[in-house]
Design an enzyme around this catalytic site. Structure first.
Site, PDB file in Angstrom:
ATOM      1  CG  LEU A   1      56.413  -0.235 -45.595  1.00 18.28           C
ATOM      2  CD1 LEU A   1      56.671  -1.702 -45.258  1.00 18.28           C
ATOM      3  CD2 LEU A   1      54.915   0.085 -45.551  1.00 18.28           C
TER       4      LEU A   1
ATOM      5  N   GLY B   1      58.243   2.057 -38.316  1.00 15.37           N
ATOM      6  CA  GLY B   1      58.990   1.150 -37.432  1.00 15.37           C
ATOM      7  C   GLY B   1      59.643   1.911 -36.288  1.00 15.37           C
TER       8      GLY B   1
ATOM      9  NE  ARG C   1      67.212  -3.575 -36.585  1.00 12.85           N
ATOM     10  CZ  ARG C   1      66.830  -4.195 -37.702  1.00 12.85           C
ATOM     11  NH1 ARG C   1      67.650  -5.059 -38.290  1.00 12.85           N
ATOM     12  NH2 ARG C   1      65.648  -3.943 -38.244  1.00 12.85           N
TER      13      ARG C   1
ATOM     14  CB  THR D   1      56.983  -4.953 -42.937  1.00 15.57           C
ATOM     15  OG1 THR D   1      57.329  -6.343 -42.830  1.00 15.57           O
ATOM     16  CG2 THR D   1      58.187  -4.112 -42.544  1.00 15.57           C
TER      17      THR D   1
ATOM     18  CG  ASP E   1      65.053   0.827 -43.631  1.00 10.14           C
ATOM     19  OD1 ASP E   1      64.810   0.415 -44.783  1.00 10.14           O
ATOM     20  OD2 ASP E   1      65.184   0.061 -42.656  1.00 10.14           O
TER      21      ASP E   1
HETATM   22  C1  UD1 Z   1      63.074  -5.846 -43.945  1.00 11.50           C
HETATM   23  C2  UD1 Z   1      62.534  -7.143 -44.542  1.00 11.50           C
HETATM   24  C3  UD1 Z   1      63.693  -8.000 -44.989  1.00 11.50           C
HETATM   25  C4  UD1 Z   1      64.493  -7.236 -46.027  1.00 11.50           C
HETATM   26  C5  UD1 Z   1      64.964  -5.896 -45.451  1.00 11.50           C
HETATM   27  C6  UD1 Z   1      65.593  -5.071 -46.546  1.00 11.50           C
HETATM   28  C7  UD1 Z   1      60.466  -7.602 -43.318  1.00 11.50           C
HETATM   29  C8  UD1 Z   1      59.809  -8.435 -42.266  1.00 11.50           C
HETATM   30  N1  UD1 Z   1      61.754  -7.852 -43.533  1.00 11.50           N
HETATM   31  O1  UD1 Z   1      63.833  -6.191 -42.788  1.00 11.50           O
HETATM   32  O2  UD1 Z   1      63.215  -9.212 -45.567  1.00 11.50           O
HETATM   33  O3  UD1 Z   1      65.619  -7.994 -46.435  1.00 11.50           O
HETATM   34  O4  UD1 Z   1      63.850  -5.153 -44.917  1.00 11.50           O
HETATM   35  O5  UD1 Z   1      66.138  -3.896 -46.036  1.00 11.50           O
HETATM   36  O6  UD1 Z   1      59.819  -6.785 -43.923  1.00 11.50           O
HETATM   37  N2  UD1 Z   1      58.104  -0.589 -40.472  1.00 11.50           N
HETATM   38  C9  UD1 Z   1      56.830  -0.123 -40.241  1.00 11.50           C
HETATM   39  N3  UD1 Z   1      56.052  -0.729 -39.309  1.00 11.50           N
HETATM   40  C10 UD1 Z   1      56.476  -1.816 -38.597  1.00 11.50           C
HETATM   41  C11 UD1 Z   1      57.780  -2.303 -38.828  1.00 11.50           C
HETATM   42  C12 UD1 Z   1      58.567  -1.660 -39.789  1.00 11.50           C
HETATM   43  O7  UD1 Z   1      56.395   0.855 -40.871  1.00 11.50           O
HETATM   44  O8  UD1 Z   1      55.714  -2.310 -37.785  1.00 11.50           O
HETATM   45  C13 UD1 Z   1      58.953   0.088 -41.471  1.00 11.50           C
HETATM   46  C14 UD1 Z   1      60.267   0.601 -40.902  1.00 11.50           C
HETATM   47  O9  UD1 Z   1      60.143   1.966 -40.492  1.00 11.50           O
HETATM   48  C15 UD1 Z   1      61.231   0.437 -42.074  1.00 11.50           C
HETATM   49  C16 UD1 Z   1      60.618  -0.688 -42.907  1.00 11.50           C
HETATM   50  O10 UD1 Z   1      59.303  -0.851 -42.456  1.00 11.50           O
HETATM   51  O11 UD1 Z   1      61.300   1.609 -42.864  1.00 11.50           O
HETATM   52  C17 UD1 Z   1      61.398  -1.999 -42.739  1.00 11.50           C
HETATM   53  O12 UD1 Z   1      61.412  -2.369 -41.382  1.00 11.50           O
HETATM   54  P1  UD1 Z   1      62.724  -2.914 -40.689  1.00 11.50           P
HETATM   55  O13 UD1 Z   1      62.429  -3.218 -39.292  1.00 11.50           O
HETATM   56  O14 UD1 Z   1      63.863  -2.015 -40.971  1.00 11.50           O
HETATM   57  O15 UD1 Z   1      62.921  -4.283 -41.488  1.00 11.50           O
HETATM   58  P2  UD1 Z   1      64.249  -5.130 -41.664  1.00 11.50           P
HETATM   59  O16 UD1 Z   1      64.502  -5.873 -40.422  1.00 11.50           O
HETATM   60  O17 UD1 Z   1      65.334  -4.269 -42.169  1.00 11.50           O
HETATM   61 CA    CA Z   2      65.546  -2.109 -42.475  1.00 13.64          CA
END
Ligand code: UD1
Ligand code: CA
Length: 460
Positions: A8, A11, A15, A79, A103
């Site tokens: 994934l 995002g 932050r 996600t 990430d």
């Molecule tokens: C996420 C998890 C959390 C976990 C944490 C671990 C979810 C809702 N939460 O939180 O439970 O403990 O990771 O690090 O999944 N992304 C997309 N499309 C989107 C949103 C995000 O591709 O619409 C990608 C981002 O680029 C990233 C990954 O998904 O690489 C995770 O997204 P992020 O917003 O960092 O999630 P966290 O808040 O860290």
């Molecule tokens: Ca994250």
């Protein structure tokens, strides 16, 4: 059973407070996203898709050399939505789907393998860690029997949830069929109004599917990067791993805390890295080298038994066996320093070849020069390679001796075993074996000091 992988990467990375997409930030010598992609490439998967946004051209270009395909998430709606976009790209597939956040640069292939192995017969499995600092992580909630029932995101967590020590490491393995059904029903009923992938667990658990969490001891490994502080932490982890790899192969690292080596760098056995050394990019250092403090080497090849003294900077250059550089030398791109050659204090080279055994010891600029073997370049020599419009070449043949403070006005050639007198400005070729003098003659005026006239404003 078939194994497909989604990474994934669509995002917003808000932050980071950056104009640059989060996953393109450099981390220990590669962009953040490359680390998770590499870990995934270590598995024998049927497909790997990176989920990107519609405008992520830079990210696609950067991953061009990896055996991955791309799926597009039109808007970053969470996600679960990202995984749904990925699933569309593999619509005909069945079997297991490994999902990982782009990430988390520290994740190891072996951990991904263990998660896949532990997921046999399970519909949804999440990697569970117990980090000391849990802010930002989804909490794993279990029932009285210890079975996983849901994952609550940090932003929706109550103080009671906050106390839960077990969190979501951001790596999952699903049965594709079970996942597809559950994804459709994930809503946006949360504080961020996003579709959370973690919502799938409660849906599947309630429907009687098998869900589980695989405990993993090293929480640092899956530490996610959301902020600049977390980026620095991830880089420190990767750096330490690289230094451990080098030390395990016979390299002395005097002070790992101040030695910065990128993940792709290699160093041969019995080389010593002194405090403050920085080795970047695709740099390869041979065996038995001594690299002193505050040296930075980028994308360069350093052969065996090379000594690089303090404060030297080397970019996109080659240094052959037994050469000595520095202190405070600067090799700019395209420098090739031959075996046993010496480049000393405050010497700058650019697009220049210095042959084996040649020496440029002090305060010199060598640009666009081809210098043969066993040449001596005196202190303060300058190749005047630029006429304001174009660069020109200086050729100095084997065995030549260039006196101190010589200006070589290119294009110009100094022949084999020729000499150039100190202080010369050389504008014409010097034939083999001859001595060139190109300077004003010295005039001595006898008794001048005793007979000089006082100047009118001398105040005496
Ligand atoms: C996420 C998890 C959390 C976990 C944490 C671990 C979810 C809702 N939460 O939180 O439970 O403990 O990771 O690090 O999944 N992304 C997309 N499309 C989107 C949103 C995000 O591709 O619409 C990608 C981002 O680029 C990233 C990954 O998904 O690489 C995770 O997204 P992020 O917003 O960092 O999630 P966290 O808040 O860290
Ligand atoms: Ca994250």
């Amino acid at each position: 059973m078939a194994l497909h992988i989604l990474i994934l990467a669509a995002g917003e990375g808000k932050r980071m407070l950056s104009a640059r997409p989060k996953l393109l930030h450099p981390c220990a010598g590669a962009p953040l996203i490359a680390h998770a992609v590499r870990a995934a490439c270590g598995l024998d998967a049927d497909s790997i898709h990176v989920v990107v946004g519609p405008d992520d051209d830079a990210l696609r270009a950067l991953l061009g050399d990896y055996p991955v395909e791309f799926a597009v998430q039109e808007r970053p709606r969470g996600t679960a939505d990202a995984v749904a976009a990925g699933c569309t790209a593999i619509a005909a597939a069945s079997g297991n789907l490994l999902v990982l956040n782009g990430d988390c640069p520290g994740v190891l292939t072996s951990t991904l393998q263990s998660l896949v192995a532990a997921s046999a017969g399970v519909d949804a499995m999440v990697l569970s860690v117990r980090p000391e600092e849990r802010s930002g992580y989804g909490r794993l909630l279990r029932n009285d029997d210890g079975a996983l029932v849901s994952i609550v995101e940090a932003s929706d967590a109550t103080p009671e949830h906050d106390a839960v020590p077990e969190v979501n490491g951001g790596v999952y393995c699903f049965d594709l069929e079970a996942l597809r059904d559950a994804l459709d029903t994930v809503g946006t009923d949360n504080i961020q109004a996003e579709r959370y992938l973690t919502g799938v667990f409660a849906i599947l658990a309630a429907a009687g599917a098998t869900v589980g969490a695989m405990p993993h001891a090293d929480a640092n490994e899956v530490h996610g990067v959301n902020s600049r502080a977390e980026l620095a932490r991830a880089e420190a982890l990767l750096r330490r791993r690289t230094l451990d790899r080098l030390m395990a192969s016979g390299v002395t690292v005097r002070d790992p805390a101040t030695t910065y080596v990128d993940v792709d760098v290699n160093v041969g056995a019995d080389s010593t890295l002194h405090p403050g050394v920085i080795l970047e990019g695709s740099t390869v250092v041979g065996a038995g080298c001594d690299i002193l403090s505050r040296v930075r080497v980028t994308n360069s090849r350093i052969d065996d038994r090379v000594t690089i003294l303090d404060g030297t900077i080397i970019e996109e250059s080659i240094v052959e066996t037994g050469a000595t550089l520095g202190p405070y030398a600067r090799l700019r791109p395209g420098s090739e320093i031959g075996a046993g050659a010496k480049v000393g204090n405050f010497v700058e080279t650019k697009a220049t070849k210095l042959g084996a055994g040649s020496k440029a010891g002090h305060l010199t600029y060598l640009g666009n020069a081809r210098i043969g073997k066993n040449v001596n370049i005196g202190a303060g020599t300058i190749t005047c390679n630029y006429d304001g419009v174009e660069k020109h070449e200086t050729v100095i043949d084997d065995g030549a001796f260039i006196g101190s403070n010589t200006a070589l006005v290119a294009p110009v050639r100094v022949g084999k075993n020729a000499y150039v007198g100190a202080g010369s400005t050389i504008t014409e070729d010097v034939p083999d074996g001859s001595l060139a003098l190109g300077r004003g003659r010295q005039v001595n005026k006898d008794d001048w000091a005793d007979n000089k006239q006082p100047t009118s404003d001398s105040g005496q």
